[in-house]
Scaffold this motif. Structure first.
Motif, PDB file in Angstrom:
ATOM      1  N   PHE A 137       7.062  72.471  57.208  1.00 52.92           N
ATOM      2  CA  PHE A 137       6.065  72.316  58.269  1.00 52.92           C
ATOM      3  C   PHE A 137       4.667  72.053  57.710  1.00 52.92           C
ATOM      4  O   PHE A 137       3.912  71.257  58.281  1.00 52.92           O
ATOM      5  N   THR A 138       4.320  72.685  56.601  1.00 52.24           N
ATOM      6  CA  THR A 138       2.999  72.427  56.023  1.00 52.24           C
ATOM      7  C   THR A 138       2.951  71.036  55.388  1.00 52.24           C
ATOM      8  O   THR A 138       1.928  70.341  55.461  1.00 52.24           O
ATOM      9  N   ARG A 139       4.044  70.629  54.787  1.00 53.34           N
ATOM     10  CA  ARG A 139       4.096  69.302  54.164  1.00 53.34           C
ATOM     11  C   ARG A 139       4.044  68.199  55.227  1.00 53.34           C
ATOM     12  O   ARG A 139       3.428  67.157  55.023  1.00 53.34           O
ATOM     13  N   ALA A 140       4.710  68.437  56.355  1.00 56.93           N
ATOM     14  CA  ALA A 140       4.698  67.436  57.425  1.00 56.93           C
ATOM     15  C   ALA A 140       3.294  67.234  57.979  1.00 56.93           C
ATOM     16  O   ALA A 140       2.932  66.118  58.370  1.00 56.93           O
ATOM     17  N   LEU A 141       2.506  68.290  58.031  1.00 61.55           N
ATOM     18  CA  LEU A 141       1.135  68.155  58.503  1.00 61.55           C
ATOM     19  C   LEU A 141       0.343  67.220  57.599  1.00 61.55           C
ATOM     20  O   LEU A 141      -0.432  66.376  58.084  1.00 61.55           O
ATOM     21  N   LEU A 142       0.543  67.338  56.295  1.00 61.86           N
ATOM     22  CA  LEU A 142      -0.162  66.474  55.357  1.00 61.86           C
ATOM     23  C   LEU A 142       0.324  65.035  55.453  1.00 61.86           C
ATOM     24  O   LEU A 142      -0.478  64.090  55.549  1.00 61.86           O
ATOM     25  N   LEU A 143       1.630  64.836  55.459  1.00 59.35           N
ATOM     26  CA  LEU A 143       2.200  63.493  55.371  1.00 59.35           C
ATOM     27  C   LEU A 143       2.181  62.741  56.691  1.00 59.35           C
ATOM     28  O   LEU A 143       2.220  61.505  56.693  1.00 59.35           O
ATOM     29  N   CYS A 144       2.122  63.462  57.813  1.00 61.86           N
ATOM     30  CA  CYS A 144       2.204  62.805  59.115  1.00 61.86           C
ATOM     31  C   CYS A 144       0.881  62.789  59.880  1.00 61.86           C
ATOM     32  O   CYS A 144       0.708  61.944  60.768  1.00 61.86           O
ATOM     33  N   SER A 145      -0.007  63.692  59.577  1.00 61.61           N
ATOM     34  CA  SER A 145      -1.257  63.772  60.339  1.00 61.61           C
ATOM     35  C   SER A 145      -2.481  63.453  59.497  1.00 61.61           C
ATOM     36  O   SER A 145      -3.313  62.622  59.876  1.00 61.61           O
ATOM     37  N   LEU A 146      -2.602  64.102  58.354  1.00 59.36           N
ATOM     38  CA  LEU A 146      -3.833  63.975  57.573  1.00 59.36           C
ATOM     39  C   LEU A 146      -3.913  62.650  56.825  1.00 59.36           C
ATOM     40  O   LEU A 146      -4.945  61.966  56.875  1.00 59.36           O
ATOM     41  N   ILE A 147      -2.855  62.278  56.132  1.00 61.12           N
ATOM     42  CA  ILE A 147      -2.895  61.053  55.323  1.00 61.12           C
ATOM     43  C   ILE A 147      -2.917  59.788  56.184  1.00 61.12           C
ATOM     44  O   ILE A 147      -3.773  58.914  55.972  1.00 61.12           O
ATOM     45  N   SER A 219       8.350  58.350  51.791  1.00 65.05           N
ATOM     46  CA  SER A 219       9.456  58.158  52.733  1.00 65.05           C
ATOM     47  C   SER A 219       9.173  58.819  54.080  1.00 65.05           C
ATOM     48  O   SER A 219       9.433  58.226  55.136  1.00 65.05           O
ATOM     49  N   ILE A 220       8.626  60.026  54.074  1.00 70.58           N
ATOM     50  CA  ILE A 220       8.338  60.715  55.331  1.00 70.58           C
ATOM     51  C   ILE A 220       7.162  60.067  56.043  1.00 70.58           C
ATOM     52  O   ILE A 220       7.174  59.886  57.267  1.00 70.58           O
ATOM     53  N   THR A 221       6.136  59.686  55.292  1.00 70.27           N
ATOM     54  CA  THR A 221       5.013  58.977  55.912  1.00 70.27           C
ATOM     55  C   THR A 221       5.476  57.653  56.504  1.00 70.27           C
ATOM     56  O   THR A 221       5.054  57.265  57.605  1.00 70.27           O
ATOM     57  N   GLY A 222       6.357  56.952  55.804  1.00 73.01           N
ATOM     58  CA  GLY A 222       6.903  55.708  56.329  1.00 73.01           C
ATOM     59  C   GLY A 222       7.739  55.919  57.570  1.00 73.01           C
ATOM     60  O   GLY A 222       7.665  55.131  58.533  1.00 73.01           O
ATOM     61  N   LEU A 223       8.539  56.985  57.583  1.00 69.83           N
ATOM     62  CA  LEU A 223       9.346  57.288  58.766  1.00 69.83           C
ATOM     63  C   LEU A 223       8.469  57.608  59.963  1.00 69.83           C
ATOM     64  O   LEU A 223       8.716  57.137  61.087  1.00 69.83           O
ATOM     65  N   TYR A 224       7.434  58.403  59.732  1.00 69.01           N
ATOM     66  CA  TYR A 224       6.506  58.741  60.815  1.00 69.01           C
ATOM     67  C   TYR A 224       5.817  57.485  61.348  1.00 69.01           C
ATOM     68  O   TYR A 224       5.685  57.297  62.563  1.00 69.01           O
ATOM     69  N   ALA A 225       5.375  56.612  60.453  1.00 71.62           N
ATOM     70  CA  ALA A 225       4.721  55.370  60.875  1.00 71.62           C
ATOM     71  C   ALA A 225       5.688  54.470  61.627  1.00 71.62           C
ATOM     72  O   ALA A 225       5.304  53.791  62.592  1.00 71.62           O
ATOM     73  N   LEU A 226       6.941  54.467  61.207  1.00 72.16           N
ATOM     74  CA  LEU A 226       7.957  53.654  61.884  1.00 72.16           C
ATOM     75  C   LEU A 226       8.208  54.148  63.304  1.00 72.16           C
ATOM     76  O   LEU A 226       8.307  53.356  64.253  1.00 72.16           O
ATOM     77  N   ARG A 261       6.226  64.098  64.325  1.00 64.83           N
ATOM     78  CA  ARG A 261       5.830  65.044  63.272  1.00 64.83           C
ATOM     79  C   ARG A 261       6.794  66.222  63.211  1.00 64.83           C
ATOM     80  O   ARG A 261       7.142  66.699  62.123  1.00 64.83           O
ATOM     81  N   ALA A 262       7.228  66.712  64.362  1.00 65.05           N
ATOM     82  CA  ALA A 262       8.194  67.808  64.385  1.00 65.05           C
ATOM     83  C   ALA A 262       9.517  67.385  63.755  1.00 65.05           C
ATOM     84  O   ALA A 262      10.138  68.150  62.998  1.00 65.05           O
ATOM     85  N   LEU A 263       9.965  66.150  64.044  1.00 68.17           N
ATOM     86  CA  LEU A 263      11.191  65.643  63.434  1.00 68.17           C
ATOM     87  C   LEU A 263      11.045  65.554  61.923  1.00 68.17           C
ATOM     88  O   LEU A 263      11.955  65.957  61.170  1.00 68.17           O
ATOM     89  N   CYS A 264       9.927  65.053  61.456  1.00 71.28           N
ATOM     90  CA  CYS A 264       9.678  64.963  60.018  1.00 71.28           C
ATOM     91  C   CYS A 264       9.628  66.345  59.377  1.00 71.28           C
ATOM     92  O   CYS A 264      10.080  66.524  58.233  1.00 71.28           O
ATOM     93  N   ALA A 265       9.080  67.326  60.088  1.00 63.08           N
ATOM     94  CA  ALA A 265       9.037  68.696  59.563  1.00 63.08           C
ATOM     95  C   ALA A 265      10.448  69.243  59.376  1.00 63.08           C
ATOM     96  O   ALA A 265      10.730  69.916  58.364  1.00 63.08           O
ATOM     97  N   LEU A 266      11.339  68.964  60.308  1.00 63.72           N
ATOM     98  CA  LEU A 266      12.724  69.421  60.184  1.00 63.72           C
ATOM     99  C   LEU A 266      13.422  68.734  59.016  1.00 63.72           C
ATOM    100  O   LEU A 266      14.193  69.363  58.281  1.00 63.72           O
ATOM    101  N   ILE A 267      13.164  67.442  58.832  1.00 60.89           N
ATOM    102  CA  ILE A 267      13.756  66.720  57.706  1.00 60.89           C
ATOM    103  C   ILE A 267      13.239  67.280  56.379  1.00 60.89           C
ATOM    104  O   ILE A 267      14.007  67.500  55.434  1.00 60.89           O
ATOM    105  N   LEU A 268      11.945  67.545  56.313  1.00 56.56           N
ATOM    106  CA  LEU A 268      11.362  68.114  55.098  1.00 56.56           C
ATOM    107  C   LEU A 268      11.901  69.514  54.821  1.00 56.56           C
ATOM    108  O   LEU A 268      12.098  69.894  53.664  1.00 56.56           O
ATOM    109  N   THR A 269      12.139  70.279  55.866  1.00 55.42           N
ATOM    110  CA  THR A 269      12.738  71.605  55.693  1.00 55.42           C
ATOM    111  C   THR A 269      14.126  71.489  55.082  1.00 55.42           C
ATOM    112  O   THR A 269      14.497  72.249  54.178  1.00 55.42           O
TER     113      THR A 269
END
Length: 295
Positions: A137-147, A219-226, A261-269
């Motif tokens: 969840f913390t990583r998803a915040l960085l990769l999906c929201s901040l960057i 990969s997660i940033t790309g998925l979120y952007a997609l 972002r929630a989906l990406c957080a679950l994948i990162l988990t």
């Protein structure tokens, strides 16, 4: 699948908390948790490296440097903000720690709290597996929201619309500090020196900490952007993918950013859990076998 519980959790975790909000300082609970987790894992790595160094040297005199709080703080801040400092000039934007000292102060305070704790458990499957949720969840915040926000809102249209810039920024911001750590002996008990990797050493190990972070960032940033159509390229790519899969009639609709972002957080988990099992399963099995033999 409904992501509403995870969306609500994120909204709650991103709200400013007291006593910081009393003074107009925006510090949220997820940032505090991320800082404490970050400083804790660095202390665990330091202690593990110290134990290995002592076993390797044995009774021989060892050039061990006395740990200092300043060195540990500099290590944490370098790893945390190193990647941002590297990519910022290329994007034409100042790093966040230049514009505000809130985040560096949070990590300095977290470092002080972690160092004050007398004993911290060593890295193991029993500790890393539950903390995979925090990491995800913390990583998803960085990769999906901040960057993505720093790239797609850039003043330069070429940078804002470039998918390569988005992926490269995610890769460097998330991993730049760790590569600096690998080149300089920040975490080792010896004095700080430049570290030249020997042929038998690998900075990126299969299923290792750095390997997972290295792969998941772009990969997660790309998925979120997609999913959210963050840039025109990703909207076109989403449409092409759905056409290949047989969806030719319906219009391609972007996913809600919070749900993505929630989906990406679950994948990162899940990725963090797999990493924990791969890294510590054999150690856990060996320890369990030894206990059974003793009984």
């Amino acid at each position: 699948m409904s992501f509403q519980p995870f969306i609500s959790l994120y909204r709650y975790a991103l709200e400013p908390i007291a006593p910081f909000s009393w003074f107009g300082i925006k510090v949220c609970s997820i940032e505090l948790v991320a800082a404490l987790r970050f400083c804790t894992i660095l202390r665990q790595i330091r202690e593990d490296l110290y134990a290995k160094y002592q076993r390797r040297t044995g009774d021989k005199p060892a050039s061990v440097e006395e740990r200092s709080f300043l060195r540990d703080v500099c290590t944490s801040l370098t790893i945390k903000f190193g990647g941002e400092a590297m990519i910022g000039p290329l994007l034409g934007i100042p790093p966040s720690f230049v514009l505000s000292g809130v985040s560096p102060c949070v990590y300095i305070a977290a470092q002080a709290i972690v160092e004050y704790i007398p004993v911290i458990p060593s890295i193991s499957l029993s500790t890393e597996l539950p903390l995979s949720i925090v990491d995800g969840f913390t990583r998803a915040l960085l990769l999906c929201s901040l960057i993505p926000k720093r790239v797609i809102t850039n003043a330069s249209p070429d940078i804002a619309s470039s998918p390569w810039t988005l992926l490269l920024s995610s890769l460097v911001i998330a991993n730049g500090g760790f590569f600096i750590m690998g080149m300089v002996t920040f975490l080792k008990p010896t004095p700080i020196t430049l570290h030249i990797f020997q042929p038998g050493e690998r900075l990126i190990k299969p299923y290792g900490w750095t390997a997972t972070d290295f792969c998941c960032a772009p990969s997660i940033t790309g998925l979120y952007a997609l999913l959210t159509h963050a840039q025109p390229f990703w909207a076109e790519l989403h449409s092409i993918i759905l056409t290949i899969l047989g969806n030719t009639g319906d219009k391609v609709v972007p996913m809600d950013p919070e749900a993505a972002r929630a989906l990406c957080a679950l994948i990162l988990t899940g990725m963090s859990s797999i990493r924990a099992v791969k890294n510590h399963r054999l150690v856990w099995k060996r320890g369990a076998t030894e206990k059974i033999k003793l009984q």
